[in-house]
Design an enzyme around this catalytic site. Structure first.
Site, PDB file in Angstrom:
ATOM      1  N   LYS A  48      25.287  24.370  56.594  1.00 61.83           N
ATOM      2  CA  LYS A  48      26.215  24.167  57.715  1.00 61.83           C
ATOM      3  C   LYS A  48      27.654  24.478  57.274  1.00 61.83           C
ATOM      4  O   LYS A  48      28.368  25.251  57.924  1.00 61.83           O
ATOM      5  CB  LYS A  48      26.127  22.739  58.254  1.00 61.83           C
ATOM      6  CG  LYS A  48      26.868  22.565  59.564  1.00 61.83           C
ATOM      7  CD  LYS A  48      27.072  21.130  59.942  1.00 61.83           C
ATOM      8  CE  LYS A  48      28.376  20.628  59.401  1.00 61.83           C
ATOM      9  NZ  LYS A  48      28.725  19.269  59.793  1.00 61.83           N
ATOM     10  N   ASP A  87      25.481  21.748  63.994  1.00 65.63           N
ATOM     11  CA  ASP A  87      25.997  20.389  63.803  1.00 65.63           C
ATOM     12  C   ASP A  87      25.355  19.496  64.863  1.00 65.63           C
ATOM     13  O   ASP A  87      24.434  19.920  65.570  1.00 65.63           O
ATOM     14  CB  ASP A  87      27.537  20.379  63.888  1.00 65.63           C
ATOM     15  CG  ASP A  87      28.013  20.457  65.331  1.00 65.63           C
ATOM     16  OD1 ASP A  87      27.238  20.930  66.197  1.00 65.63           O
ATOM     17  OD2 ASP A  87      29.151  20.026  65.614  1.00 65.63           O
TER      18      ASP A  87
END
Ligand code: SF4
Length: 245
Positions: free
Chosen positions: A154, A173
């Site tokens: 991420k 996310d």
């Protein structure tokens, strides 16, 4: 008594079609596939209309600051991170400064972002590797990014996409996770699998902007509890059980 055989569930027929990213994928036959290219293109068009200027909301002046801000943003709001980093980046202007920080002091300085002990280790560890292995510059490949302590896909996708414009993957996310499920773009709950699904159905030149737009939509309209569906331009395309209209 003779045993009765249990009927096997009927196998869903599949065909192979080109998706909007130009890849050949299996598609369900007879039932509308929520990831079909037309629907995906319609969702992308509506996101472009609603959020033409969506950007990363973590304040940063260079790729290195974005690495640190993204590490600090785990389980914390961007607003809180921005408040903390406003002072932090004055005291620690570069990777070298963070690498040689006093850990106890740094812990207190980033304490408001939560998980401050682990985050201190990640911030200092990543800074050291950036100094020692990459000459103080944030690397530009996924493999190199993943060699930084505390950096997973991420964070790597955020930095490569936002700081360098490299579409290395799709940032997944909490907002992207929630919204892609509501929009039936994935059935998975694990970020890695969700990202793989999104990389298959989205054109690569949309990977970066799609995440920014979905994060904006998740913060402003499609919030976790009581999404504001009345204000949502995606509403005609959304069949989520969470809808409020
Ligand atoms: S219609 Fe409601 S649930 Fe669906 S995307 Fe819009 S805000 Fe979210």
């Amino acid at each position: 008594m003779a045993k009765t055989k249990k009927a096997k569930p009927a196998k869903q027929k599949k065909a192979h079609v080109k998706n909007s990213a130009g890849r050949t994928v299996a598609a369900r036959v007879g039932t509308p596939d929520p990831t079909n290219p037309k629907r995906v293109a319609a969702i992308l068009a509506k996101l472009d209309k609603a959020y033409p200027n969506a950007i990363c909301e973590l304040k940063h002046e260079n790729p290195f600051q974005l690495v640190i801000s993204t590490i600090l943003s785990a389980q914390c709001t961007d607003v809180r991170v921005n408040q903390v980093t406003a002072q932090l980046y004055k005291k620690y202007p570069d990777a070298k400064a963070f690498a040689h920080a006093n850990p106890a002091e740094l812990q207190q300085e980033i304490r408001p972002t939560g998980f401050f002990r682990n985050k201190t280790k990640s911030v200092m560890g990543a800074s050291k590797v950036i100094v020692e292995n990459f000459g103080g510059e944030v690397p530009r490949t996924m493999e190199e990014m993943l060699s930084l302590p505390g950096v997973a896909r991420k964070t790597a996708n955020v930095v490569l996409g936002t700081a360098y414009g490299i579409p290395s993957g799709v940032v997944v996310d909490t907002h992207v996770l929630r919204l892609t499920r509501r929009l039936e773009l994935t059935e998975h709950t694990e970020p890695k699998k969700v990202e793989q699904d999104l990389m298959k159905i989205l054109p690569q030149d949309k990977w970066i902007q799609f995440s920014h737009q979905l994060i904006w939509h998740g913060r402003r309209v499609c919030v976790a509890r009581n999404p504001r569906c009345i204000d949502c331009n995606l509403e005609p395309l959304c069949h989520s059980k969470d809808k409020t209209i």
